[in-house]
Each structure stands twice: as C-alpha cells, then as structure tokens.
Design an enzyme around this catalytic site. Structure first.
Site, PDB file in Angstrom:
ATOM      1  N   GLU A  78       0.745  -1.378   0.130  1.00 24.59           N
ATOM      2  CA  GLU A  78      -0.063  -0.107   0.151  1.00 24.59           C
ATOM      3  C   GLU A  78       0.659   1.272   0.173  1.00 24.59           C
ATOM      4  OE1 GLU A  78      -3.411   0.180  -0.428  1.00 24.59           O
ATOM      5  OE2 GLU A  78      -3.575  -1.855  -0.150  1.00 24.59           O
ATOM      6  N   SER A 339     -30.558 -25.493  52.141  1.00 28.27           N
ATOM      7  CA  SER A 339     -29.500 -25.803  53.107  1.00 28.27           C
ATOM      8  C   SER A 339     -28.190 -25.192  52.973  1.00 28.27           C
ATOM      9  CB  SER A 339     -29.641 -27.392  53.517  1.00 28.27           C
ATOM     10  OG  SER A 339     -31.190 -27.724  53.963  1.00 28.27           O
TER      11      SER A 339
END
Length: 797
Positions: A78, A339
């Site tokens: 690029e 419990s």
C-alpha cells in the site's frame, strides 16, 4: 538591519504555526470509530463478539496483534514510503499526476496509508476538493498519532466485504484465528483483499483470491520481503475458507461485562477458555438428559481459590433456548438457597464457642417461638452430633443453633459476605433463613464456600483479568505522541485491583467445617472406585429449596470451588429436583473434568486448633459419670468448657419403684442411682416414639413438699403463644394440646380459660373444639408447676 529578514521569516513561521493550531482546534481529529465489543478469555483469545452500533463486525486489532509479517505486507503493497512521509507522499503525487495526465501506465491516486485512514474515518465522494481535504486530514493525523497507531487504525477500518471491517474481524470470521496466529499465506490473503473487497470475496471467490494471493506472494518473494522457503511453502497452502459465525462462548458473562464497561472495545475477562468450553458442554448435555423430569435449566460457576478469579461462568444450559428462558442469568438470579448456608452457620457457632464437632444437638420436633421446622425426610433422630447434623443436612439442629447464635449475628456476617438480598431484607429475616428463607444467588453462595476454602478469608470475586503489562515494543510505539491516548481512542482492557480480604470466620472453624464436609461419600465412587486415587478430593454440600424448585451442590478443595444450580427459571418445581440426586452428579462431572489427576493437597489443622477428651454421650467435657469418652477438636479459650451432666444422681427406693427428694428421703432404705438427664423435649420425643430409655421412677407419693420452680414447668409446644388459629366450622376442626415436661412428670392437667378440661399423660396429644375468641391455655403437671399461653381462635363458616 540585516537581521530584519530573519525576524520576518520567524514571524511568518509563528503565524503559520498559530494558523495550523487554530485549524486543528476548529477541525478536530475525527472521533474514534465504533468498534464491536469483544470479550476475551484470560489468554487473550476471543470468547464472545457483538456487532457494533452500526451493525458491522469491526473488532479492534491491538498493537500486539499486528505481526511483522502483516506490517511488512501491508506497507509493501500500500505505501512503501509510509515510515518516511508526513501523511502525503509528494513524489507519488507527481508520478500519479503524470500517469493520469499523459495516460502512461495504470491510473493511480497516490493515496498513502494515512490518507486512506482519513477517507475511512470520513467517507466522502471522490472529488478533487475532497482529495485536498483528505491530504490535510492525513497531515493532521500524522501530528496526532504515531506511525504504528495510524497503521493500527488502517487495519481496523479496511473493508472485507459485506459488514466485515478490519483485519481482526476478517481473521476471526474466515480463519477463526486472531491476526497474530495466521500463517504467511493467510496474512497475505487478508492484505490483498481491502483494495477489491467486492471482487475478492472469501468463501465465494476463493479461486480468484487464491490466484491474487499467489501473485502477490511471488512479488513479495522477488522483493526479498520474506524468506524464499517461506514463500514457496505459502504458495502450496490451499485456500478453502468460508465465513463462520462470530465466537459466542460465555454469553451471559459477556453481556454482563459489556454492560458494566460500555465504552470499552476490548474486555479481558478472567475466564479460562478450555474450562469455559468444557463447563458449557457438560452443563448442556446434562440438562438435556433431565428434561423428561421437568428440569430445564442449570447454572455453573468455577472459581480459582487462590486468585478469586471466575474461570468458568455458565448462566444457563443454552442461551438460545428461548422456550426455557435461556437468556436469564442463573449465576446472579436470586433463589432460595435451601440448606447451603448451614456450613457457614456451624462455623460461626464454633467461633462463638457454642458447639464443637462431637457435641450432641437435639433433633426432635421443636417449637421455636411459633416456628416448627421439619427435617427433609420428615424424620427425627432424637440427638445427633454436630458433624452428623451437618453431614446429613438436618434442619431442626440447624435452627436450634441459629436460635442460640442469634439471627442478627448470622445475617450480619452474610451482609459482610456480599449477600445483597439479605442486606435489603435483614430486618424481616428470622429462623427460617437457615433453611432457605432468605434469597441468595449462585455467585454469592459459591463465594461463601470460597471463603471456607480460603481459611475464612472473604474477598470479592474477579470477573475481569488484571490489566496486562505492555511489551517493550508496545510501550515504545505508544509513547511517541501524547496528544491522544491509544486506549482512549481504541478502547482499553478492563481490570480489577487486588483487594484485601475480610476474615469472616477463623481458620480453625473453617478447617473443622471443611473436615466434616469432606467426609461425605462421593456419588461417583461406587462405580469407579478403581480410579478414585486420580479423582480430586472435595468438600461439598447440597441444598434443596421448599417445593423442590431449586437444587444446589457446591464443592471445593484447595484449588477450585464449583457451584451448581439446577431448576427452572419459571420457578416450577419438580419431584426429582433435589441437590443430592440432581445437582451433585454435575458437580463431580465438572470436578473430574477440570481437576482430574491434580495433586490432592489437602488442608492441615491450624495451630489454633487442639484436641480434648469429651463424653461420648454429650460431646461435652467429661464429668464425674462419663465412662465413655472420645477425642474431639476444640478451640482453646473459645469452645464451651461446660462439664457433662448427661446423667444425674437421684435417690430411689430399694425396689426402685419411686424417687425421693431431699425433703422426703428416709433415714435408711434408699439407694443412689444414675438416670439419663434428658431435655424435656428429647424425653417427650422418645416417649412418643416408644424409644426405650431409663425413665426416672415417679416421685414419692407420700411427699408433702410442693416443688415449684418455673424452670422445670411444662413447656406448651402446641398451641403457639400469641397466635391466631383459623378453624373451619363445617370440617369440625380441633385444636391440638401438647407439652414437654420434666422426666419425673407422669400426668398433666389441661385448663381452658381457667376451666378444667381433662387430665392426660405427659406425652399424650389432646384435641378439643374451642369456642371462637381469645383463649387462655394452661398446663399444670403433677408436681404443681404451671404454664400459660394466650391464643385467639377464629371460626370460618
């Protein structure tokens, strides 16, 4: 005079600089792009990803994920002069202008990477004025960000077709890897697509993509960008890819963290990817087998005890199961804990010196100021040791211990342990809180067991990993420009500070509780006893809520604590829904999968703990009449030092038919004997159940001494004082009268509103039909001792 031109030049530069600064303020850098929120595992892999607000997959690529191969390929393709220009490449502009004017070579735009970033941040129609604005923006970006940051922005914004943007999104959706794990061929594939995102579509035009990839690989090889052998190997790599779904592990935690950190693009969670995946699979498959029993959901939490980090978080069996409300988060849902709070209660009671493991607790029907608990199996045992009461999760002994400890003391500790529902409703909680009468979440309960595993030290759980230190390269690349922080621009990683703990219970009490919970027989050992040496040792506890709506099983060892909940988010119960039968198998499946063959480094008794001899009949320090003794743990200077009085010496006639008190004992013709010194309610229970025991003979009938004393007066167990009873007139309902008395009592006399009702045996249950209105119920024993209660009766027609 000669210096004036220099001053003019400097003044000109100053004015130009002020102009540029003014333009920079008037036209600030474009705002940060909207990234797709992603949640990472602790190792940095992506667990879950979301679309960004514009419905695009744009996942933030971190600096560390931009490999040298990716950086070199992008720059070579690029913008070769990217490292040298200031956003605009003048030479490239001249060359492009020449080609475009004279028609020689390919028509080009001479856009640098920085100019492309400017265009991607502010998309505009491609015109000459817009090109000039793009160039100005490029110069501005170069002034604000380092080259690495600009390259990072570019790789986060480049299009890959459809709604996929950024190299990380493409890598995950097509190769199911992050950019730093891609091969050379895969990296080059992603580098060439952004210029032709519509023509080179992965999954649709793979053949065209392959040809273009190989062309660029050869060009990179000819330019000496990569080693020749690497290029040759990359050319042989096939390209058979298709688009995959975004990662969706840990959906409940991901949603929770994204809501907690709404502005962060990347959130690094505390989860371990392998453990999370295994926990999700085990939970989903296990619940699938339970659907025919009417059980549709489950939640699981796996915690590292040393770091307090949550390493697996399963909020439901299947997030996409809408019929069973799978999007609900069972980890934070407030449910009845059953419990599961009992171990914590007994640990607190041991710290207060109220109980020790071998101490006997009454397990008989008891009325606690109007509250009458029952054991899960509706059966009582008379008297049981604390360790048996905890191991078998008996309800009545637990309520008795809570009554001794005090509800405020218990709920205050739960508040310190982060129980939000308890904090909000503490004033309304009573004795039923130990049996599930208070709300709790799986997260709160599991962390409570982490506290036991950590010798009583409580800390908040960590859902987010600590911030990771930057590498030398990342530190260097992010320190060049200081006008804008990369983390504020791209989003940062969440972290939690390390917290100091709170000592909720002593290490000694935590050890004793753990020792009891570890004695339970594992449900998976009978079928796999041969491999039990490789299985992790676990201390664990189950719980089942009222109506069998919630089943819990929570276990821990030195490394992990795992919490499991099963039930239905609708609140519907199931006859099969119990902690022991349904939740525990999944708990041990998880332990065996996550900690199989791990070192069983178990807990050692702390120095603050000691041994002592106790009476086997009571668990208390032996008295004069305690021939049967055993060894028990105790906390020096804390545990109760009361002497055992499980037997009492009485004076009886020679034939043993009756007893004497000190006032009526003859000069001769009697002997001393030992009889059980039972609590009245225990004696009444044994009498009612026909359990044999040495009952005290009746008192000397010739004794004229009236023995009062309210401490030995009958205890009316029914009806309950200050209670309103609603009776149905048509069903001829009656009121029950019952009491608990001293062992010497044979008969009691019942009175209603001071009117004699009848005489009954001390253990007899009496029924009668009362008149509506206030009632005074009185019970007098055969020793002249009396007790009254006041109740109100309402009659329904």
């Amino acid at each position: 005079m000669k210096r004036r031109p220099i001053y003019r030049i400097l003044a000109g530069f100053g004015l130009l600089l002020l102009l540029l600064l003014g333009l920079d303020r008037a036209f600030p850098v474009p705002p940060a792009p909207l990234y797709s929120p992603i949640v990472l595992a602790q190792d940095g892999s992506v667990l879950h990803a979301y679309l960004n607000p514009t419905q695009k997959w744009r996942m933030k690529t971190e600096l560390r994920e931009i490999t040298p191969v990716l950086r070199a390929a992008i720059i070579e393709k690029e913008d070769r002069w990217f490292r040298w220009h200031l956003g605009v490449n003048p030479l490239a502009l001249v060359q492009a202008a020449g080609r475009n004017l004279f028609g020689t070579g390919h028509t080009t735009g001479a856009s640098t990477i920085t100019m492309q970033v400017a265009r991607l941040l502010e998309p505009k129609e491609r015109t000459f004025p817009n090109k000039l604005l793009e160039m100005a923006r490029a110069v501005q970006l170069e002034a604000h960000y380092s080259k690495d940051e600009i390259l990072q922005l570019y790789l986060n914004l480049v299009p890959y077709g459809g709604n996929v943007e950024g190299v990380k999104s493409a890598a995950l959706l097509y190769f199911q890897q992050t950019p730093d794990y891609l091969s050379l061929a895969q990296t080059v594939t992603l580098a060439i697509i952004p210029n032709r995102p519509r023509g080179l579509v992965l999954g649709k035009n793979n053949a065209a993509v392959l040809r273009e990839r190989n062309r660029w690989l050869r060009r990179f090889g000819a330019a000496g960008l990569f080693p020749k052998q690497d290029v040759e190997d990359a050319l042989l790599e096939p390209l058979d890819v298709q688009r995959h779904a975004a990662p969706t592990l840990a959906p409940h935690l991901a949603r929770r963290l994204v809501r907690q950190f709404p502005r962060q693009a990347i959130i690094r969670s505390s989860l371990q990817r392998a453990k999370q995946s295994k926990a999700e699979d085990l939970t989903r498959n296990y619940v699938r087998r339970l659907r025919e029993l009417g059980i549709t959901q489950a939640a699981v939490l796996v915690i590292n005890n040393r770091t307090r980090q949550v390493e697996a978080y399963v909020g439901s069996a299947d997030f996409r199961d809408f019929a069973s409300q799978g999007q609900n988060d069972g980890v934070v849902a407030v449910r009845s804990p059953g419990s599961t709070l009992k171990p914590f209660l007994y640990a607190l009671a041991m710290d207060r010196g109220l109980v020790t493991p071998k101490q006997l607790l009454p397990d008989v029907p008891t009325n606690f100021q109007g509250y009458r608990p029952e054991n899960f199996d509706k059966h009582c045992n008379g008297e049981v040791t604390l360790e048996r009461a905890l191991a078998y999760s008996l309800n009545i002994p637990a309520v008795r211990v809570l009554n001794q400890l005090g509800v405020p003391a218990f709920t205050d500790k739960l508040r310190q342990a982060g129980f939000r529902s308890v904090t909000r409703n503490r004033a309304q909680l009573g004795l039923s809180s130990i049996l599930g009468g208070c709300g709790a979440s799986l997260e709160e309960l599991t962390n409570l067991y982490v506290t036991l595993a950590a010798e009583g030290n409580y800390r908040e759980l960590a859902l987010v990993a600590s911030p990771q230190p930057l590498s030398e390269k990342e530190r260097g690349s992010s320190s060049k420009k200081s006008h804008a922080s990369p983390l504020s621009f791209f989003g940062g990683e969440g972290g939690v500070p390390r917290q100091a703990g709170t000592q909720l219970i002593s290490p000694a009490a935590a050890f004793l509780t753990t020792d009891i919970l570890a004695q339970l027989t594992r449900p998976d050992l009978p079928l796999g006893a041969a491999s039990s040496m490789r299985l992790p040792k676990v201390a664990w506890k189950t719980g089942t809520s009222y109506g069998r709506r919630d089943a819990w099983s929570i276990g821990y060892n030195r490394e992990y604590t795992i919490g499991v909940w099963l039930g239905n988010f609708s609140g519907q119960g199931s006859p099969a829904l119990t902690g022991a039968d349904v939740a525990t198998p999944l708990l041990f499946d998880l332990f065996n999968a996550l900690a199989y063959n791990s070192p069983n480094d178990w807990y050692a008794p702390p120095a603050a703990l000691d041994f002592r001899l106790v009476c086997a009949e009571s668990g208390l320090v032996p008295g004069e009449n305690c021939p049967n003794q055993l060894i028990d743990y105790f906390l020096p200077n804390v545990s109760n030092g009361q002497r055992c009085q499980h037997q009492r010496e009485v004076l009886v006639s020679e034939d043993g038919s009756f007893t004497y008190c000190r006032a009526c004992a003859p000069a001769a013709g009697y002997r001393r004997a030992l009889y059980p010194n039972l609590l009245p309610e225990v004696a009444a229970y044994k009498e009612a159940q026909g359990i044999p025991y040495r009952r005290l003979p009746p008192h000397n009938p010739q004794c004229q001494q009236v023995r009062g004393g309210r401490e030995l007066a009958p205890t009316i167990t029914s009806p309950t004082a200050n209670t309103e009873y609603v009776l149905n007139h048509h069903e001829q309902q009656q009121l029950l009268l019952s009491c608990a008395t001293d062992g010497e009592v044979r008969q009691v006399h019942w009175y209603v509103n001071d009117q004699f009702l009848r005489t009954a045996k001390a253990t007899e249950r009496v029924f009668f039909r009362p008149q509506p209105g206030p009632l005074k119920i009185s019970c007098a024993d055969d020793h002249g001792r009396n007790t009254d209660v006041l109740v109100t009766v309402t009659e329904l027609e």
